[in-house]
Design an enzyme around this catalytic site. Structure first.
Site, mmCIF file in Angstrom:
data_model
loop_
_atom_site.group_PDB
_atom_site.id
_atom_site.type_symbol
_atom_site.label_atom_id
_atom_site.label_comp_id
_atom_site.label_asym_id
_atom_site.label_seq_id
_atom_site.Cartn_x
_atom_site.Cartn_y
_atom_site.Cartn_z
ATOM 1 C CB THR A 150 -0.902 0.017 1.277
ATOM 2 O OG1 THR A 150 -1.986 -0.889 1.108
ATOM 3 C CG2 THR A 150 -1.478 1.372 1.612
ATOM 4 N N GLY A 209 -1.102 -2.798 5.990
ATOM 5 C CA GLY A 209 -1.017 -4.119 6.609
ATOM 6 C C GLY A 209 -2.255 -4.940 6.323
ATOM 7 N NE ARG A 259 -9.322 -7.471 1.691
ATOM 8 C CZ ARG A 259 -8.308 -6.654 1.915
ATOM 9 N NH1 ARG A 259 -7.959 -5.772 0.993
ATOM 10 N NH2 ARG A 259 -7.624 -6.709 3.039
#
Ligand code: ASP
Length: 335
Positions: A204, A256, A232
């Site tokens: 990310t 994370g 998702r």
């Protein structure tokens, strides 16, 4: 490392003379918490099990990618740019790199697609914008910003978000633009149940800023997690989970295991601990990352209203960087 401190000038002089020219990817010395700064910026490029045996060329590429993004942000802030502009531009640099799991370098879903999420937030008034599941938007962070500034809403998903991109003139690309061989191979490994470096599974990018006007802004952008199931959505576009900014407290961007960051509303929790318990940004970030989350879940970057920077993670590493008006400029990968 190019950390500059006002403390202990003699020691620093010696250190500077002895320091190697090449950037070092170990942890930078923490900023002096009491040092008042006019502006500050922190960035991340994802957290996870980042192998220390990564080859030198690859490691240097990550360091250079982080330095390039941080330089853009530092220069803009030093010239007095608005925090939101800095967040968007810095994240665009990271989105355009194939190295990081956002934009061009996004990981593949279980269906072999790239579905991108992003969010941005303005600490002045809690205004925010987010998009999820877009597969043709070149820079999702720019679309998230348009959701914030040009719609009555805060969160658009999938085809609706892409229609909005067209209305706003935000660049769209053929889904093939996001194909990166290394990401494709990572999906195949997961599908074959092979061992795979966790750094390849997720990642990310994020940026948090205190600008010279004293305003905070945060942004985060991601491809999510390799092999994610249909529909998702992770923490990144969920305001208060992966992204949050409030002038009274801090700007926060997380990375994370997204499900955990949603369960613990991590970004907002950092802000709440500062607001209700009077913690510093670093104390609050450490409380959430080390006491509420499980080891290995990931980390966050945050900048407080006073310019204090927190770079905290409970995974083996986190690609990260920080700069401020005192001259600090450093990037790191591991502890
Ligand atoms: N938090 C992201 C997600 O779960 C992935 C990451 O930051 O590694 O979508």
């Amino acid at each position: 490392m190019k950390t500059v401190r006002k403390l202990l000038p003699t020691l620093l002089l010696i250190t500077a003379c002895a320091a190697p020219e090449a950037p070092v990817a170990e942890a930078p010395a923490p900023a002096a918490a009491t040092e008042q700064v006019n502006w500050a910026i922190a960035i991340h490029g994802g957290a996870g099990v980042i192998s220390k045996s990564m080859d030198g060329v690859r490691k240097q590429a990550y360091v250079s990618g982080l330095e390039e993004a941080l330089t853009v942000g530092r220069d803009m802030l030093a010239e007095g740019a608005e925090g939101l502009d800095v967040v968007e531009q810095v994240i665009k640099v990271l989105e355009d790199s194939p190295l990081f799991n956002a934009g061009k370098g996004a990981v593949f879903t279980n269906d072999g697609k790239n579905e991108l999420d992003a969010a941005i937030m303005d600490g002045r008034d809690l205004n925010c914008g987010a998009v999820s599941g877009v597969s043709t938007v070149k820079n999702p962070i720019s679309l998230a910003r348009r959701v914030m500034t040009d719609s009555r809403h805060v969160f658009f998903v999938r085809e609706g978000a892409e229609r909005f991109a067209d209305e706003m003139g935000v660049a769209r690309v053929d889904p093939g633009y996001f194909f990166v061989q290394r990401r494709w191979d990572a999906l195949q490994k997961v599908l074959e149940n092979e061992e795979q470096d966790a750094a390849e599974k997720h990642g990310t990018v994020g940026c948090v800023v205190l600008d010279r006007a004293g305003n905070l802004a945060a942004g985060t952008s991601t491809g999510g997690m390799t092999n994610k199931r249909f529909g998702r959505v992770g923490d990144v576009p969920v305001i208060g989970a992966g992204t949050y900014a409030k002038n009274k407290t801090a700007a926060i961007s997380c990375t994370g295991f997204g499900e955990q960051f949603i369960r613990h509303t991590v970004a907002h929790d950092v802000s709440a601990l500062m607001e209700y318990r009077g913690m510093s940004v670093r104390e609050a970030a450490e409380e959430v990352i080390h006491k509420k989350l499980d080891k290995g879940d990931g980390g966050l970057i945050a900048v407080g209203h006073n310019g204090e920077i927190a770079l905290v993670f409970n995974s083996a590493g986190m690609f990260r960087g920080a700069a401020d008006s005192s001259g600090r400029f450093d990037v790191a990968i591991w502890e």
